[in-house]
Design a protein around this motif. Sequence first.
Motif, PDB file in Angstrom:
ATOM      1  N   ARG A   8       0.875  -1.181   0.000  1.00  0.00           N
ATOM      2  CA  ARG A   8       0.000   0.000   0.000  1.00  0.00           C
ATOM      3  C   ARG A   8       0.904   1.220   0.000  1.00  0.00           C
ATOM      4  O   ARG A   8       1.852   1.301   0.780  1.00  0.00           O
ATOM      5  CB  ARG A   8      -0.873   0.020   1.257  1.00  0.00           C
ATOM      6  N   VAL A   9       0.575   2.154  -0.845  1.00  0.00           N
ATOM      7  CA  VAL A   9       1.492   3.284  -0.988  1.00  0.00           C
ATOM      8  C   VAL A   9       1.031   4.453  -0.123  1.00  0.00           C
ATOM      9  O   VAL A   9      -0.120   4.515   0.320  1.00  0.00           O
ATOM     10  CB  VAL A   9       1.590   3.731  -2.463  1.00  0.00           C
ATOM     11  N   VAL A  65      -1.760  -6.599   5.965  1.00  0.00           N
ATOM     12  CA  VAL A  65      -2.056  -5.229   6.393  1.00  0.00           C
ATOM     13  C   VAL A  65      -1.280  -4.206   5.567  1.00  0.00           C
ATOM     14  O   VAL A  65      -1.697  -3.055   5.427  1.00  0.00           O
ATOM     15  CB  VAL A  65      -1.777  -5.074   7.904  1.00  0.00           C
ATOM     16  N   GLY A  89      -4.912  -6.017   0.415  1.00  0.00           N
ATOM     17  CA  GLY A  89      -5.313  -6.471   1.744  1.00  0.00           C
ATOM     18  C   GLY A  89      -6.738  -6.117   2.122  1.00  0.00           C
ATOM     19  O   GLY A  89      -7.404  -6.854   2.839  1.00  0.00           O
ATOM     20  N   ASP A  90      -7.214  -4.979   1.638  1.00  0.00           N
ATOM     21  CA  ASP A  90      -8.548  -4.537   2.031  1.00  0.00           C
ATOM     22  C   ASP A  90      -9.629  -4.886   1.017  1.00  0.00           C
ATOM     23  O   ASP A  90     -10.788  -4.516   1.192  1.00  0.00           O
ATOM     24  CB  ASP A  90      -8.549  -3.017   2.254  1.00  0.00           C
ATOM     25  N   VAL A 106     -11.044  -7.530   0.537  1.00  0.00           N
ATOM     26  CA  VAL A 106     -12.064  -8.401   1.105  1.00  0.00           C
ATOM     27  C   VAL A 106     -13.222  -7.593   1.685  1.00  0.00           C
ATOM     28  O   VAL A 106     -14.311  -8.113   1.865  1.00  0.00           O
ATOM     29  CB  VAL A 106     -11.483  -9.308   2.210  1.00  0.00           C
ATOM     30  N   ASN A 107     -12.961  -6.344   1.981  1.00  0.00           N
ATOM     31  CA  ASN A 107     -13.997  -5.510   2.591  1.00  0.00           C
ATOM     32  C   ASN A 107     -14.276  -4.295   1.717  1.00  0.00           C
ATOM     33  O   ASN A 107     -14.331  -3.172   2.202  1.00  0.00           O
ATOM     34  CB  ASN A 107     -13.557  -5.074   3.990  1.00  0.00           C
TER      35      ASN A 107
END
Lengths: 153, 381
Positions: B318-319, B358, B363-364, B366-367
């Motif tokens: 993630r940047v 994380v 990573g995110d 899924v949501n």
Amino acid sequence: MRLHGKRYVVLGAGAFLLIVGGLAANFGAFAHKAKHSPATLKAFDEVFMEQVRIGDLLFHGDPAMQEEFGVTLSKTGMACAMCHPMSADIHPHEFPKFQEQMNEFATLRDMTNWCIEKPNEGEKIDPNGGAMKALEAYMYWSNRGSKLDPGRH
Amino acid sequence: MSEIDRMRRHMDAELRKPGEHPDRSTRITRRTFLHKTFLTGTAVGAGSAAFGWLPLVNTIDMAFGATAQPFKFAWISDTHLYPKSVNTRFVDKAVRAFKEVQAMDPPADFLIFGGDLAQLGDPVELELGNQLLKEVKIKKVFIPGEHDWYLDMGKTWNKLFGQSPWRFDHKGVRIIGLDTVGSAPDYWSAKKMSPKERMDHMSVLDGTVAGAWSGLGNKQLQWLNDALADWPKGSPVIIFSHTPLYEYYPPWNFWVRDWREVHEIVRPYTSVTNIHGHVHQVLYNEIGTMRSIGMLATSWPWPYAPTGVPALTKPMVRVDPGDPFDGVGWGSLSFGAAERIENDYMMWRQDVLAESQVDSGTGDNVNQILSPRIADGMWPY
């Protein structure tokens, strides 16, 4: 006996208020109590979707809409959507949270203004103004169905 | 099941036949080390010091089961240049990448520029890119991106950088450059769009008006078939394209719409590597007998698509949105003496690939459920 007397007074007053409240509702004093017709719901939805549409245009850097609101969301040629197509990777449903870049506990509106000021080099907008509300409407709408999970990093 | 899911299942059923895969002599390892050009104190090192960075390189090593001779080439794409009066941030990053390529030691045999030199196809932007690219003295080859094309339908691009598709053979490898952007279905004539309006719609990744613009088209598919016809089936082929040659995420045109036909053509060849831009992110995939490598942009990183990220991809980190040099860079690919390919992601940060969910760009996902935009569908608004 004296306690019983007071109880009757309290119950009587409560019944009176209920009757008055019911009459008032029948006369439309409390509109939210009225049953919602399909036309009413459609009107509500149209109000919301108009804000989503305005937010969509602002989010994609539309010059006319920025001019209408008197806002400058970017001075680099970049628009919000250039880093967040379909508002991806914003996760509005995970605010408020500690926001690493700001080093503080932040709301979505705080973070939106941070993005406007820092990466986009634009001018911070009124956090309670029309442009911010429309941007917020668009970001939430385009992420609808995502799990509410405040605080998640 | 969504339309995208249906399409993806269809692709898997068609192209992931049991036992079919790219040449298994390929091995993939990843490592991180200090960039050689920095250590040798070249002009790149000085440039990097001026930026206050230690450029670090993340590498995918591949052993290539073929008879190719050693050579090295560099990839740069997605510079998205604006005129300097609007934005010098992207110019600075493009210049840095060009200088680093020119400083490669030993030098690369050639530079492939993978498209989206300009942001809005403006001749001023394309000419700016042309001038900046003069920093690179080695051989240069070009394929266009959609941002280079839809203001004047490729007129300036072709004049400055030549036409695509093209092919040449280099040290035992057949190298092909495709045009995956110039055959968009006509979305502008019926709506009487001006060239600027046509370009504006094309330039929005999540726009809905330009539709499925990425593809080869029938004429180019025939050309590709002919370009491979005399090539031995087991010899290495590299195909450069702006967009990936498989279906990753159609709403953002992370695909070519005629991927079925492309794969039908390349299927007999056992060692095909597609190297593409457009996605602005680290990607790796294998479909049938072809492997695909997605390259970094120099301008800005795109988030991973909400669905369809290939399982074989080790995602990038993630940047930091406050750091314009994060998540971007260029690529260096080497064919080693032991018939290996090294793919170096020259990202200008310490950690390129995520080691934990994380910190992962996916990573995110899924949501995250996303919907396409609506405002541009109400033409004219």
